[in-house]
Design a protein around this motif. Structure first.
Motif, PDB file in Angstrom:
ATOM      1  N   ARG A 152       0.832  -1.211   0.000  1.00  0.00           N
ATOM      2  CA  ARG A 152       0.000   0.000   0.000  1.00  0.00           C
ATOM      3  C   ARG A 152       0.861   1.253   0.000  1.00  0.00           C
ATOM      4  NH1 ARG A 152      -3.196   1.719   5.472  1.00  0.00           N
ATOM      5  NH2 ARG A 152      -3.902   3.794   4.843  1.00  0.00           N
ATOM      6  N   THR A 153       1.856   1.282   0.872  1.00  0.00           N
ATOM      7  CA  THR A 153       2.691   2.476   1.001  1.00  0.00           C
ATOM      8  C   THR A 153       3.600   2.644  -0.206  1.00  0.00           C
ATOM      9  OG1 THR A 153       2.696   1.997   3.385  1.00  0.00           O
ATOM     10  CG2 THR A 153       4.125   3.756   2.639  1.00  0.00           C
ATOM     11  N   PHE A 154       4.080   1.541  -0.775  1.00  0.00           N
ATOM     12  CA  PHE A 154       4.899   1.623  -1.984  1.00  0.00           C
ATOM     13  C   PHE A 154       4.086   2.208  -3.138  1.00  0.00           C
ATOM     14  CE2 PHE A 154       6.666   0.063  -5.947  1.00  0.00           C
ATOM     15  CZ  PHE A 154       8.013   0.307  -5.791  1.00  0.00           C
ATOM     16  N   PHE A 182       8.314   6.190   7.001  1.00  0.00           N
ATOM     17  CA  PHE A 182       7.611   6.460   8.255  1.00  0.00           C
ATOM     18  C   PHE A 182       6.191   5.908   8.234  1.00  0.00           C
ATOM     19  CE2 PHE A 182       5.012   9.145  11.065  1.00  0.00           C
ATOM     20  CZ  PHE A 182       5.711   8.975  12.255  1.00  0.00           C
ATOM     21  N   ASN A 183       5.474   6.139   7.147  1.00  0.00           N
ATOM     22  CA  ASN A 183       4.096   5.657   7.070  1.00  0.00           C
ATOM     23  C   ASN A 183       4.042   4.134   7.106  1.00  0.00           C
ATOM     24  OD1 ASN A 183       3.194   8.279   6.934  1.00  0.00           O
ATOM     25  ND2 ASN A 183       2.926   8.292   4.717  1.00  0.00           N
ATOM     26  N   PRO A 194      -0.509   7.096  10.505  1.00  0.00           N
ATOM     27  CA  PRO A 194      -0.255   8.446  11.031  1.00  0.00           C
ATOM     28  C   PRO A 194      -0.952   9.538  10.236  1.00  0.00           C
ATOM     29  CG  PRO A 194       1.652   7.648   9.832  1.00  0.00           C
ATOM     30  CD  PRO A 194       0.699   6.494   9.929  1.00  0.00           C
ATOM     31  N   VAL A 195      -1.300   9.249   8.983  1.00  0.00           N
ATOM     32  CA  VAL A 195      -1.923  10.243   8.119  1.00  0.00           C
ATOM     33  C   VAL A 195      -3.436  10.314   8.342  1.00  0.00           C
ATOM     34  CG1 VAL A 195      -2.256  10.944   5.713  1.00  0.00           C
ATOM     35  CG2 VAL A 195      -0.114   9.867   6.400  1.00  0.00           C
ATOM     36  N   ALA A 196      -4.020   9.216   8.820  1.00  0.00           N
ATOM     37  CA  ALA A 196      -5.477   9.152   8.985  1.00  0.00           C
ATOM     38  C   ALA A 196      -5.956  10.199   9.983  1.00  0.00           C
ATOM     39  CB  ALA A 196      -5.895   7.760   9.441  1.00  0.00           C
ATOM     40  N   LEU A 202      -0.971  12.665  12.892  1.00  0.00           N
ATOM     41  CA  LEU A 202       0.224  13.446  12.531  1.00  0.00           C
ATOM     42  C   LEU A 202       0.114  14.028  11.134  1.00  0.00           C
ATOM     43  CD1 LEU A 202       3.011  11.067  13.921  1.00  0.00           C
ATOM     44  CD2 LEU A 202       1.989  13.064  15.025  1.00  0.00           C
ATOM     45  N   GLY A 203      -0.919  13.628  10.400  1.00  0.00           N
ATOM     46  CA  GLY A 203      -1.058  14.101   9.037  1.00  0.00           C
ATOM     47  C   GLY A 203       0.164  13.726   8.213  1.00  0.00           C
ATOM     48  N   THR A 204       0.641  14.653   7.428  1.00  0.00           N
ATOM     49  CA  THR A 204       1.836  14.402   6.610  1.00  0.00           C
ATOM     50  C   THR A 204       3.122  14.882   7.283  1.00  0.00           C
ATOM     51  OG1 THR A 204       1.544  16.523   5.482  1.00  0.00           O
ATOM     52  CG2 THR A 204       0.507  14.584   4.476  1.00  0.00           C
ATOM     53  N   LYS A 205       3.009  15.286   8.557  1.00  0.00           N
ATOM     54  CA  LYS A 205       4.164  15.890   9.241  1.00  0.00           C
ATOM     55  C   LYS A 205       5.020  14.887   9.999  1.00  0.00           C
ATOM     56  CE  LYS A 205       1.857  20.367   9.839  1.00  0.00           C
ATOM     57  NZ  LYS A 205       1.359  21.363  10.832  1.00  0.00           N
ATOM     58  N   GLY A 206       4.604  13.617  10.045  1.00  0.00           N
ATOM     59  CA  GLY A 206       5.321  12.630  10.835  1.00  0.00           C
ATOM     60  C   GLY A 206       6.822  12.589  10.604  1.00  0.00           C
TER      61      GLY A 206
END
Length: 481
Positions: A152-154, A182-183, A194-196, A202-206
């Motif tokens: 999914r992340t790839f 990170f995600n 973390p984006v959910a 954390l949104g996209t700031k992680g």
């Protein structure tokens, strides 16, 4: 492949006939010697060690290691820079690992919630085994999530990379690696995105938050490449950056894991007897410092090495990956385990550019350390260190040690060479346990790196990178036909 080893490298209990010599090198004048060595070290670590090997005609010598005073009270280290002497740093009958992750310098405990995290503890300490057992349990609980969350992340990664590539004609993988890594780690290890949206999101700031937290911890040990050298020396190499400046960023990371990772913290509290907040701080360190920090170095290096090695090897990887996936009904564990070339590529990247370059230990007792030419007496209490990229490019062990050879670890002779892949604070042939200091993710990291390579070559027939760049800049992407 020719295996180049010496019987004396692996003959326990045999008295060596090598001469006993005094350890060469010098620490110089108090304070001055440390500052001079530090300045030269930051001009280029590998050259720093190689010039001293030539000067002293020895891969074992005395030198000051950064940051030195005033940040660290002591900078004097005996360096072990070959494949024979380096593993002394893994021998817990000879060395202690307490507070030595970053040498004689250790960041303030404020960065870790006031706790000494497991990586700073020696296995002889009571809490060490509990914290490492917690690491193993986190990895165990993550197993069902690793493959689907990586895929999914790839997929999210390549959408962004290809969009930028189409616009600019080239794209830096490193610019997107942080969010990707990170995600994935949060989704797989914590079981939370973390984006959910929602509490503690954390949104996209992680990745930015974690990098901000890491920067002051590592500042005394790195060169920014941005600040003038003299400015670095009188600022970040001389004075600690207080935790205060990143306390807000750390609080957000803590709240995310405390809330979204509550199931893991329940296990730490109930099954390991760990205080819940200590387990949370330790988990942050393992995910943020160890896993995220290491992969942020390692994944771009994989892209660079494969991109620069040329089409022949890439074609072989494509053939292996797609054949294994087809034969096993998808990219699953069975398929990944049937990719020896992919596995060899990962180990070769770890050999060439281990994510953690330096290892340390303090002598528990007097003993003798051997290199190829001599024996050297080490006294109790002395600090020992090793620069891993030299130990893993030892010409006594590896043919063409400075060259990236994708198939180096194939076949029977290649398998034997795994003993000299040392990236995990132990030999690749060793087993990580609660009683040693080998990385808890010793098997997790190569597996995930193999997944990365496999996904790359399911997506692309080939790719090329900027030969002059170290940040993995794609200059050509040929999608799978």
């Amino acid at each position: 492949m020719k295996l180049r080893t010496f019987a004396s490298m692996a003959t326990p209990g045999v008295t060596s006939a090598l001469p006993v010599k005094e350890i060469p090198g010098s620490y110089g004048l108090p304070l001055v010697g440390a500052l001079v060595d530090r300045y030269e070290y930051f001009e280029g670590a590998e050259n720093f060690f190689k010039t001293r090997i030539q000067k002293y005609k020895s891969t074992v010598f005395k030198v000051n290691m950064p940051p030195g005073p005033p940040i660290a009270s002591d900078s004097r280290v005996i360096m072990l820079l070959d494949a024979k002497s380096f593993p002394t740093l893994f021998d817990l009958t000879k060395v202690e690992k307490k507070n030595l992750l970053t040498g004689s310098y250790m960041p303030s405990l404020d960065f870790f919630g006031g706790y000494r995290t497991g990586v700073y503890q020696d296995p002889s300490e009571e809490k060490h085994s509990k914290l490492k057992a917690f690491c193993f349990e986190v990895l165990k609980m993550s197993r069902p999530r690793i493959f689907p969350e990586f895929a999914r992340t790839f997929d999210e990664l390549v959408v962004e990379v290809e969009k930028a590539f189409e616009k600019e004609g080239k794209v830096s993988f490193s610019s997107y690696a942080g969010a990707f890594i990170f995600n994935f780690l949060c989704r797989a290890l914590i079981g939370a995105d973390p984006v959910a949206p929602g509490p503690s999101s954390l949104g996209t700031k992680g990745p930015t938050l974690v990098e901000a937290w890491l920067a002051p911890q590592l500042a005394p040990l790195i060169s920014t490449g941005v600040l003038p050298r003299i400015i670095e020396e009188i600022t970040i190499h001389t004075f600690r950056i207080p935790f205060f400046f990143v306390s807000g960023e750390y609080k957000k990371i803590y709240e995310f894991i405390d809330i979204r990772g509550s199931a893991l913290l329940d296990v730490a509290q109930k099954d390991m007897g760990l205080p819940r907040n200590e387990a949370c701080h330790d988990l942050i360190f393992n995910i943020g410092f160890n896993a995220f920090g290491g992969m942020l170095i390692f994944f771009p290096s994989i892209v660079n090495y494969i991109g620069k090695v040329g089409g022949k090897w890439q074609s072989e990887i494509v053939k292996e990956v797609r054949g294994s996936v087809e034969a096993n009904g998808g990219l699953n564990m069975k398929a990944l385990e049937s990719m020896p070339l992919v596995r060899s590529v990962v180990y070769e990247a770890l050999r060439m550019n281990p994510p953690v370059a330096l290892q340390y230990g303090r002598a528990k007792r007097d003993f003798v350390v051997e290199s190829y030419d001599a024996q050297y007496e080490v006294k109790k209490g002395e600090m020992l260190g090793g620069y891993q990229p030299l130990a893993t490019k030892d010409s006594h062990v590896f043919s063409n040690p400075e060259e990236f050879v994708p198939g180096r670890f194939l076949g029977e002779d290649g398998e034997k060479l795994l003993e000299y892949v040392l990236w995990s604070n132990g030999r690749e042939t060793d087993e990580t346990t609660v009683n040693n200091k080998q990385c808890a993710g010793k098997d997790f990291v190569p597996m995930v790196a193999g997944l990365f390579v496999a996904h790359l070559f399911l997506r692309y027939d080939s790719f090329a990178v900027d030969q002059s760049s170290s940040s993995a800049v794609f200059t050509q992407l040929t999608k799978a036909s």
